[in-house]
Design an enzyme around this catalytic site. Structure first.
Site, PDB file in Angstrom:
ATOM      1  N   ASP A   1      17.811   7.506   0.214  1.00 28.64           N
ATOM      2  CA  ASP A   1      18.869   8.202  -0.513  1.00 28.64           C
ATOM      3  C   ASP A   1      18.616   9.703  -0.565  1.00 28.64           C
ATOM      4  O   ASP A   1      17.521  10.162  -0.902  1.00 28.64           O
ATOM      5  CB  ASP A   1      18.982   7.636  -1.927  1.00 28.64           C
ATOM      6  CG  ASP A   1      19.325   6.156  -1.910  1.00 28.64           C
ATOM      7  OD1 ASP A   1      20.275   5.783  -1.203  1.00 28.64           O
ATOM      8  OD2 ASP A   1      18.633   5.375  -2.590  1.00 28.64           O
TER       9      ASP A   1
ATOM     10  N   ASP B   1      12.289   8.209   3.381  1.00 24.06           N
ATOM     11  CA  ASP B   1      13.062   7.865   2.200  1.00 24.06           C
ATOM     12  C   ASP B   1      14.513   7.676   2.646  1.00 24.06           C
ATOM     13  O   ASP B   1      14.916   8.152   3.715  1.00 24.06           O
ATOM     14  CB  ASP B   1      12.941   8.990   1.166  1.00 24.06           C
ATOM     15  CG  ASP B   1      13.852   8.796  -0.024  1.00 24.06           C
ATOM     16  OD1 ASP B   1      13.788   7.721  -0.644  1.00 24.06           O
ATOM     17  OD2 ASP B   1      14.640   9.721  -0.329  1.00 24.06           O
TER      18      ASP B   1
END
Length: 217
Positions: free
Chosen positions: A9, A7
């Site tokens: 953010d 991922d």
């Protein structure tokens, strides 16, 4: 070849590139600052609470793409990445990426944030493979709609499965990294699930299921 799937953010970055891009647009006067910031904050709070309607959010976040187009926004995006994103790369991110690269793993970023914002961030991190939410483009420019399946929540494993099949990695061992409750469906499909500086909900699930927990901050 093993896969290392990250991922973006609050995992590789110590912040949210989607939210920060909205703030940057407001600072630069490309959107109505007060109105846009208020909506941006509401959507960000919904994301953190696990209640975000991704189609509503995309309709909102694609508005500036439609209004201003690539020619005007790409130079601004370059400054945004240099000024706001590069300083937010988590201290542990590059060493972990390098570790996987040294092991011969293929590294993939999977993010709900749209491709226009995240392509140069993936380049900044030296990662060629990016799965992101795709804004639809036509001959005249951005349409304001999502192309295909948004890369969010249950969409992440769906998009990742399709990517693995297309790139010959179906069945290869996979480690997935994320900070967010929204990525529990992604982590559930991993051979090794790693919670990175997890939010409260993911922290609880990680403890219950015995998933690894690390900090890159």
């Amino acid at each position: 070849m093993a896969l290392a799937v990250f991922d973006l953010d609050h995992t590789l970055l110590r912040g949210d590139s989607d939210y920060l891009w909205g703030e940057y647009l407001a600072e630069q006067g490309l959107v109505d600052a007060d109105s846009y910031r208020a909506r941006n904050q509401r959507f960000y709070a919904a994301y953190q609470a696990g209640t975000l309607d991704i189609y509503d959010f995309c309709a909102f976040s694609f508005e500036p793409l439609v209004a201003h187009g690539r020619a005007r926004l790409e130079p601004l995006r370059e400054r945004f990445v240099a000024e706001r994103i590069a300083p937010l790369v988590a201290p542990g991110a590059r060493p972990l990426i390098a570790q996987h690269r040294d092991q011969g793993d293929r590294i993939v970023i999977t993010t709900a944030t749209n491709r226009f914002v995240t392509e140069p961030i993936a380049e900044l991190l030296g990662i060629a493979d990016l799965i992101a939410t795709d804004p639809e483009e036509a001959a005249h420019g951005f349409t304001g709609r999502v192309a295909g399946i948004p890369n969010f929540r249950e969409g992440k494993p769906e998009r990742l499965r399709a990517w693995r099949l297309a790139h010959g990695h179906d069945g290869d061992p996979m480690t997935c990294y994320s900070d967010s409750r929204n990525d529990i469906p992604l982590l559930e499909m991993a051979d090794t699930a790693v919670a990175v500086d997890p939010d409260e909900a993911l922290e609880a699930v990680a403890k219950e299921r015995g998933w690894q927990r690390i900090s890159l901050a």
